[in-house]
Design a protein around this motif. Structure first.
Motif, PDB file in Angstrom:
ATOM      1  N   LYS B 171       0.826  -1.218   0.000  1.00 36.41           N
ATOM      2  CA  LYS B 171       0.000   0.000   0.000  1.00 36.41           C
ATOM      3  C   LYS B 171       0.857   1.263   0.000  1.00 36.41           C
ATOM      4  N   GLY B 172       1.970   1.194   0.714  1.00 39.58           N
ATOM      5  CA  GLY B 172       2.893   2.328   0.734  1.00 39.58           C
ATOM      6  C   GLY B 172       3.471   2.572  -0.649  1.00 39.58           C
ATOM      7  N   ALA B 175       0.701   3.947  -2.975  1.00 45.62           N
ATOM      8  CA  ALA B 175       0.410   5.362  -2.729  1.00 45.62           C
ATOM      9  C   ALA B 175       1.363   6.254  -3.521  1.00 45.62           C
ATOM     10  N   VAL B 458      -5.798   2.242  -3.621  1.00 46.30           N
ATOM     11  CA  VAL B 458      -4.944   2.136  -2.441  1.00 46.30           C
ATOM     12  C   VAL B 458      -5.810   2.022  -1.184  1.00 46.30           C
ATOM     13  N   LEU B 459      -6.823   2.869  -1.096  1.00 46.50           N
ATOM     14  CA  LEU B 459      -7.698   2.862   0.089  1.00 46.50           C
ATOM     15  C   LEU B 459      -8.470   1.548   0.108  1.00 46.50           C
TER      16      LEU B 459
END
Lengths: 251, 459
Positions: B171-172, B175, B458-459
């Motif tokens: 996820k990082g 982003a 991503v969310l």
């Protein structure tokens, strides 16, 4: 026109929750907004100042005295920071006076601890004593004998092995300032070598990196180092053959 | 054979070709560290004058590292194209410099030279050139490569989106990818430096990159920059590998220290080709290089760092790469001390690689212990834009939180495109416009549907 109307914020700023990367900075034209530009400069300034920071020998000596440990001040062949940055070979070698001073005090110690400025004296100025306050009592409890601590100026990692060898210690443990990152000007590394000798390279050492309150905290770092010291003395080796299994023990 | 040059009754002697080359090199800390640099300003110019008088064909008869000791020397000598070399065979190094700058040496003519010139010839002529000369000649070269889009066309300027994360958190990473795409970056490649070379971890990142690309139908290629043996293993396990990455150097010993050889590179190249994942072309290798790597590996063999670097390009050229870049300022001040040395080295690397026919980009970068800052990077980025560099890096806010160094940002790439009138790769530009991320003039548009969808991934 007020500045905040010129700045176009990014609609995806909620993604900042997932990373410390500098995302969703917003923009004016194609440029980063001034506030972000200054934040970046501030971080770089901290890192630059850390590179040129000086080993606080007085403060470190005081801290060591409280632990009832004597200390030496030594210097490598890199005379100043400019030479140190361009000649890593000189930062790995003791100057003649330093080498001579050590020969006089050689003894059969279990461990020689060296505190060196490396690329951030700030890091060891801040973190070396708090770490040793946790580590030294544990070593003493295990009857592990300590050589006088060496405070080394303009030092690179490999200098620790020459020092350990001259002191005739079974192990060298070097606490040294790591290359500052943009958000980590005070990161301390710990390097451990069994039967240290001049000329050893990285594969002979164990490294514990990023020791600082925002990274690997003192207690956790102390656990890892203490574990490695005991295992190294028991197995009589260090480096790639010595694995850090502390995570397994705690699991 | 020793080389001599006399100035004001003082005769400077250079014991062999590699020594002459080293002494003629503009000053940099790495050559001094290796004990190879000229000791005086006069000695350096004397070496440059001697080098200027040297017939170019000398480099076919005298090598800097023995043929029998080094597979890169063998590659250079065995693959030299004598027919293409014939038109320039009569030049001295100095005459070659003058000719390269002449109007006669146009884009087409230069493109015929890539197999005629050896890395050492190019390194030699480079040492006689000022920064301006390096830029002038580079700008005339055009090296176009293709995989899922077309890179290197004149008037285009691409970006490797570098979304690194200290723990490889998907996820990082995602982003940072979304941030980069919405700033118009990623046409060269979306390329992650993984924190670990663990095959399962690398595979997770490859799967994430591939599903994002497929979902939004983005005409780009992806890459996780792990060791080539890990990539080979993953290709065999059917992982979605677009580009095959490896760091390379200019001596056999340097490559051994990286754990690679020409035969291993060939094996990985063939494995990559077997996947047939390119849509508009089949250039799929991605190489990184950088001055000082041979000295750092104790493998420079008495050859200066700029010549070692040029020799790495012979390795790259053998495998028709999509992308090559020098990571110029990453190595640290003991090799390139300050902004001046980093800028010079980057222009040299770009020039040499382009003449040798490589799709060259540059990681415009520095570490915190080098005497450099963002102003130096702005200068270099602008110079490379003028020189026609194929691509640079795009790192969020120029701050790589995994590798702990400073490179160029998505904003920086937009700046250089704007001030120099450069545009992204055509297929990617079309995608940006169709997704209403940018207009036809490269200006960012207010957030729309794609912005929301990408964010929600991503969310």
């Amino acid at each position: 026109m007020p500045g905040d109307q010129l700045i176009k914020p990014d609609s995806w700023s909620s993604l900042k929750a997932f990373t410390n990367a500098r995302i969703a900075l917003g923009r004016t034209g194609t440029a980063v907004p001034l506030n972000e530009s200054l934040q970046f400069k501030l971080a770089h300034a901290e890192a630059r100042d850390a590179v040129y920071s000086v080993l606080d020998t007085e403060g470190l000596q005081d801290g060591l005295q409280h632990l009832k440990i004597s200390s030496y001040q030594l210097h490598t062949r890199a005379r100043d920071r400019m030479i140190y940055l361009q000649r890593p070979d000189l930062g790995r070698m003791l100057d003649d006076a330093s080498a001579h001073a050590l020969e006089i005090d050689a003894g059969d110690y279990d461990i020689a601890i060296i505190i060196a400025d490396g690329l951030s004296a700030t890091a060891v100025n801040m973190h070396a004593i708090p770490l040793l306050q946790l580590l030294v009592p544990r070593l003493i409890k295990e009857n592990i004998s300590l050589a006088p601590v060496v405070l080394l100026q303009q030092g690179r990692v490999a200098a620790g092995d020459e020092i350990g060898s001259l002191l005739r210690a079974k192990l060298s443990l070097m606490l040294i300032g790591e290359r500052p990152g943009l958000t980590s000007p005070d990161s301390m590394g710990a390097y451990l070598t069994y039967a240290p000798q001049k000329g050893f390279t990285d594969e002979r050492r164990n490294c514990i990196s990023n020791i600082r309150p925002e990274g690997l905290q003192y207690n956790a770092a102390c656990d890892k180092i203490f574990y490695l010291i005991k295992e190294s003395l028991r197995l009589k080796l260090s480096g790639i053959e010595l694995k850090d299994n502390t995570m397994l023990l705690h699991a | 054979m020793p080389y001599k040059y006399t100035i004001h009754q003082h005769t400077y002697t250079f014991s062999d070709l590699r020594t002459l080359m080293a002494r003629a090199t503009p000053f940099r800390s790495g050559d001094a560290l290796a004990g190879l640099a000229a000791e005086t300003y006069m000695e350096r110019v004397a070496a440059q004058m001697a080098l200027a008088d040297l017939p170019v064909k000398t480099f076919l008869n005298e090598v800097v590292i023995p043929y029998e000791n080094d597979e890169i020397t063998r590659l250079i000598i065995d693959s030299h194209n004598g027919v293409a070399f014939a038109p320039i065979a009569h030049f001295t190094v100095g005459e070659l410099r003058d000719w390269l700058l002449s109007d006669e040496a146009d884009t087409h003519t230069l493109s015929t030279l890539s197999t005629a010139l050896t890395p050492e010839m190019v390194a030699a002529v480079c040492k006689l050139m000022r920064n301006q000369d390096l830029i002038s000649v580079s700008r005339k070269c055009e090296v176009v490569t293709r995989f899922r889009n077309t890179l290197g066309l004149k008037g285009r300027f691409s970006v490797r989106l570098q979304p690194n994360h200290p723990t490889d958190d998907p996820k990082g990473v995602a982003a940072s990818i979304v941030d980069g795409l919405l700033y118009g970056s990623g046409d060269a490649v979306i390329g992650i430096n993984p924190a670990t070379d663990n095959p399962a971890a690398v595979n997770r990142l490859l799967q994430m990159l591939d599903s994002l690309r497929v979902k939004y139908d983005i005409p780009v290629q992806s890459c996780v920059l792990c060791h080539i043996t890990t990539t080979l293993e993953l290709i065999k396990a059917n992982a979605p590998v677009d580009l095959v990455f490896q760091s390379i150097g200019g001596t056999e010993k340097t490559n051994s220290s990286f754990g690679v050889s020409l035969s291993l590179l060939a094996e990985a190249y063939e494995a990559g080709l077997s996947l047939g994942r390119g849509t508009v072309g089949n250039n799929l290798m991605y190489f990184e290089t950088g001055q000082g790597s041979s000295l750092s590996a104790n493998a420079h063999e008495g050859v200066d760092q700029q010549t070692c670097e040029a020799r790495a390009y012979a390795v790259a050229a053998k495998f028709n790469p999509l992308l090559v870049n020098s990571v110029v300022g990453f190595i640290g001040p003991e090799y390139l001390y300050d902004g001046k040395q980093i800028i010079r080295a980057a222009l040299e690397d770009h020039f040499c690689a382009k003449l040798l026919g490589l799709p060259m980009g540059v990681d415009v970068c520095y570490t915190n212990h080098a005497e450099a800052d963002q102003d130096d990077m702005d200068n270099l980025l602008t110079l490379l834009g003028v020189a026609g560099c194929n691509f640079v890096m795009g790192v969020p806010g120029a701050d790589d939180i995994m590798l702990n160094y400073q490179s160029t940002s998505f904003h920086d790439a937009l700046y250089v495109r704007k001030v120099l009138g450069l545009r992204p790769a055509p297929e990617f530009e079309q995608w940006l416009v169709s997704q209403q991320i940018m207009d036809e003039n490269g200006r960012q548009l207010p957030p729309g549907e794609t912005h929301k969808m990408l964010m929600n991934t991503v969310l």
